[in-house]
Scaffold this motif. Structure first.
Motif, mmCIF file in Angstrom:
data_model
loop_
_atom_site.group_PDB
_atom_site.id
_atom_site.type_symbol
_atom_site.label_atom_id
_atom_site.label_comp_id
_atom_site.label_asym_id
_atom_site.label_seq_id
_atom_site.Cartn_x
_atom_site.Cartn_y
_atom_site.Cartn_z
ATOM 1 N N UNK A 179 0.824 -1.210 0.000
ATOM 2 C CA UNK A 179 0.000 0.000 0.000
ATOM 3 C C UNK A 179 0.861 1.265 0.000
ATOM 4 N N UNK A 180 1.870 1.288 0.869
ATOM 5 C CA UNK A 180 2.700 2.501 0.989
ATOM 6 C C UNK A 180 3.514 2.768 -0.256
ATOM 7 N N UNK A 181 4.085 1.707 -0.822
ATOM 8 C CA UNK A 181 5.045 1.896 -1.914
ATOM 9 C C UNK A 181 4.413 1.656 -3.284
ATOM 10 N N UNK A 182 3.149 1.236 -3.277
ATOM 11 C CA UNK A 182 2.473 0.839 -4.502
ATOM 12 C C UNK A 182 3.237 -0.298 -5.191
ATOM 13 N N UNK A 183 3.582 -1.320 -4.407
ATOM 14 C CA UNK A 183 4.287 -2.502 -4.910
ATOM 15 C C UNK A 183 3.312 -3.676 -5.052
ATOM 16 N N UNK A 184 3.747 -4.680 -5.830
ATOM 17 C CA UNK A 184 2.955 -5.917 -5.974
ATOM 18 C C UNK A 184 3.545 -6.990 -5.065
ATOM 19 N N UNK A 185 2.668 -7.742 -4.435
ATOM 20 C CA UNK A 185 3.143 -8.896 -3.661
ATOM 21 C C UNK A 185 3.214 -10.068 -4.635
ATOM 22 N N UNK A 186 4.367 -10.741 -4.710
ATOM 23 C CA UNK A 186 4.486 -11.800 -5.730
ATOM 24 C C UNK A 186 3.487 -12.923 -5.429
ATOM 25 N N UNK A 187 2.981 -13.598 -6.487
ATOM 26 C CA UNK A 187 1.867 -14.532 -6.324
ATOM 27 C C UNK A 187 2.105 -15.639 -5.283
ATOM 28 N N UNK A 188 3.320 -16.191 -5.215
ATOM 29 C CA UNK A 188 3.582 -17.260 -4.244
ATOM 30 C C UNK A 188 3.388 -16.756 -2.812
ATOM 31 N N UNK A 189 3.804 -15.507 -2.624
ATOM 32 C CA UNK A 189 3.671 -14.887 -1.318
ATOM 33 C C UNK A 189 2.198 -14.671 -0.970
ATOM 34 N N UNK A 190 1.449 -14.202 -1.952
ATOM 35 C CA UNK A 190 0.016 -13.947 -1.726
ATOM 36 C C UNK A 190 -0.705 -15.234 -1.332
ATOM 37 N N UNK A 191 -0.377 -16.304 -2.067
ATOM 38 C CA UNK A 191 -1.004 -17.606 -1.742
ATOM 39 C C UNK A 191 -0.652 -18.031 -0.334
ATOM 40 N N UNK A 192 0.601 -17.799 0.019
ATOM 41 C CA UNK A 192 1.058 -18.208 1.342
ATOM 42 C C UNK A 192 0.357 -17.404 2.441
ATOM 43 N N UNK A 193 0.120 -16.132 2.168
ATOM 44 C CA UNK A 193 -0.590 -15.302 3.164
ATOM 45 C C UNK A 193 -2.003 -15.847 3.369
ATOM 46 N N UNK A 194 -2.663 -16.152 2.254
ATOM 47 C CA UNK A 194 -4.014 -16.708 2.330
ATOM 48 C C UNK A 194 -4.002 -17.983 3.178
ATOM 49 N N UNK A 195 -2.982 -18.802 2.947
ATOM 50 C CA UNK A 195 -2.874 -20.075 3.664
ATOM 51 C C UNK A 195 -2.598 -19.876 5.161
ATOM 52 N N UNK A 196 -1.805 -18.868 5.471
ATOM 53 C CA UNK A 196 -1.374 -18.678 6.867
ATOM 54 C C UNK A 196 -2.166 -17.608 7.624
ATOM 55 N N UNK A 197 -3.224 -17.063 6.972
ATOM 56 C CA UNK A 197 -3.916 -15.897 7.554
ATOM 57 C C UNK A 197 -4.310 -16.113 9.018
ATOM 58 N N UNK A 198 -4.802 -17.307 9.344
ATOM 59 C CA UNK A 198 -5.284 -17.484 10.725
ATOM 60 C C UNK A 198 -4.158 -17.488 11.758
ATOM 61 N N UNK A 199 -2.909 -17.552 11.302
ATOM 62 C CA UNK A 199 -1.767 -17.461 12.244
ATOM 63 C C UNK A 199 -1.650 -16.058 12.861
ATOM 64 N N UNK A 200 -2.402 -15.123 12.279
ATOM 65 C CA UNK A 200 -2.353 -13.763 12.825
ATOM 66 C C UNK A 200 -2.810 -13.744 14.287
ATOM 67 N N UNK A 201 -3.502 -14.816 14.699
ATOM 68 C CA UNK A 201 -4.038 -14.853 16.068
ATOM 69 C C UNK A 201 -2.952 -14.751 17.146
#
Ligand code: ATP
Ligand code: MG
Length: 475
Positions: A179-201
């Motif tokens: 958001x700050x830098x107007x950068x793209x998150x590479x697709x593998x990373x995005x998938x991994x975030x989706x997979x690990x989202x509940x670890x935010x707990x």
């Protein structure tokens, strides 16, 4: 050939650090955010220096030579910090980290520069510049972070699953940097975030909200929020906002998607103001639409009372998100409660008394309320938007005229409770309250001007009607 950025390291802090590092034959590097921002041409006020060995000793020596008196030493963490002019300088010994499943706190041991770069969150945050005179300014970039910086890509140094599950806060940082830098998150990373989202707990709400606020303060916050939504991170800490998402259709009638509408309003506000709390008001203005939504076969979808329920939800949401519960919350709550009022004026016939009432309730926040309200005019229908905006300008100029004439903002009735008690020689009682509110009403309705003589005349008349006898005539 490795690149050299010595020309960027002209600041005395680097010169002095380099002298010491060279004299003692140490290895030390400027690393992380400072190098990234320098290459991007963004101003940066924090410098991180990583030392192979003790960060504390180098910090002490550096501070001494720069004549800095106060150095904070964190023995347990092996870090040290001082301020030099307007810069924050932090020293840390290079470390190697290993993580366990249930905690953000890793096992830490001394490490090499490479170990230290491996534990960084993104390739663009792992860039290091050497401080030793032998290779002063040389870029050490094992993960091609400079290339990612040029391409505008966020990539983790290690496998994203490892980087994100080691420290789930990094998932939010990814979105914050995007958001700050107007950068793209590479697709593998995005998938991994989706997979690990509940670890935010396992992350504390304070840390989560710190990143969230940085997203909100970016130029186009909707980009960050769309990513938070699509990665399911938003669900982990802000379900009320997720509930705004989606459209329901009954008898062919649909309502607008309040999630995207809210983001449009947020971007509109962001275009006008850097005030974090005004931006929060944009996020929360329709937050109670889901719980107030009803379908009426005659008129379609309604959200009656969502502004009041939204205002009541605001303290709860602030508390859970560990946002301040002071005046800032009250300000957001007020804007949420009043957000429909100016637009109601735009749609209908505008009376002076309606304007005076709004001014009296909004007080000094009237301009911010108008920014929010103007931002709230979003529609697919260009004509409607244009018409609303024209009427809106009319309300604005009317507000100005009424304020100049009646000075209602921060309205204090010209007759105080004390005066009333004195005039009638009475103790505090219901009549005092009645008189005060009748006077206020009369001024807001335009029956009498906002002036002391007129208010006193009016008080004496109403006092008589209430059967009060004058003890001390104020005229
Ligand atoms: P900003 O100062 O704008 O918040 P930054 O990248 O400088 O951005 P800092 O929190 O100052 O962020 O951290 C400095 C550096 O420390 C980062 O550039 C990164 O290399 C590293 N870092 C910070 N937080 C993490 C983390 N959670 N995981 C891995 N590395 C991190
Ligand atoms: Mg920083």
């Amino acid at each position: 050939m490795s690149k050299n950025y010595a020309s960027y390291l002209k600041h005395p802090v680097f010169k002095v650090a380099s002298q010491i590092v060279t004299e003692k034959n140490l290895q030390a590097y400027v690393i992380g955010g400072f190098v990234r921002d320098m290459l991007l041409g963004r101003p940066s006020k924090d410098i991180d220096i990583v030392v192979i060995g003790s960060g504390l000793d180098l910090a002490k020596e550096c501070a001494e030579r720069l004549r800095v008196k106060k150095v904070s030493l964190f023995q347990n963490f092996g870090t040290a910090h001082f301020k030099y002019k307007d810069l924050d300088v932090e020293f840390v010994g290079a470390r190697k980290e290993s993580y366990r499943q249930d905690s953000r706190k890793p096992l830490v041991e001394d490490g090499t520069l490479a170990d230290d770069q491996n534990r960084r969150d993104f390739t663009i945050n792992a860039l290091a510049l050497s401080l030793h005179a032998d290779n002063f300014g040389e870029l050490i970039d094992p993960f091609h972070g400079e290339e990612d910086l040029e391409k505008g890509i966020l990539r983790t140094p290690l496998d994203p699953d490892t980087t994100y599950s080691d420290d789930p806060l990094r998932m939010l940082r990814a979105i914050r940097f995007a958001a700050q830098l107007d950068f793209k998150i590479e697709p593998k990373s995005l998938q991994s975030i989706l997979k690990n989202a509940n670890r935010l707990e396992i992350i504390s709400m304070e840390r989560i909200v710190e990143e969230c606020n940085k997203i909100i303060l970016s130029n186009e916050p909707s980009r960050g929020f769309k990513l938070l939504y699509s990665t399911k991170l938003l669900q982990q800490f802000f379900p009320e906002m997720v509930a705004l998402h989606g459209v329901e259709i009954i008898n062919g009638k649909s309502h607008k998607d309040n999630f995207y509408h809210t983001l449009e309003v947020l971007d509109n506000v962001a275009g006008k103001s850097d005030n974090l709390w005004l931006r929060w008001a944009a996020i929360l203005h329709d937050i109670a639409k889901p719980p107030t939504k009803k379908f009426d076969p005659e008129i379609g979808w309604t959200f009656h009372g969502h502004e009041d329920l939204g205002a009541r939800m605001t303290p709860r949401i602030f508390k859970r998100l560990k946002l301040p519960l002071d005046q800032k919350m009250k300000y957001v709550q007020k804007l949420v409660r009043l957000h429909l009022r100016p637009i109601a004026l735009v749609k209908g016939f505008v009376t002076d008394s309606a304007i005076r009432r709004l001014l009296s309730e909004a007080g000094d926040d009237i301009e911010d309320l108008m920014v929010l309200c103007n931002a709230d005019i979003t529609s697919k229908n260009e004509f409607k938007v244009k018409k609303y905006r024209q009427n809106f300008d009319m309300v604005l100029s009317k507000l100005k005229a009424v304020e100049e004439k009646d000075r209602i903002r921060n309205f204090q009735p010209p007759v105080s409770g004390e005066l009333i008690m004195q005039v009638y020689n009475i103790a505090p009682c219901a009549e005092v309250g009645i008189l005060k509110s009748r006077i206020k009403e009369a001024i807001l309705e335009g029956e009498i001007p906002n002036e002391s003589a007129a208010a006193i005349e009016f008080m004496l008349r109403i006092g008589g009607e209430l059967g009060l006898t004058i003890a001390n005539d104020p005229r």
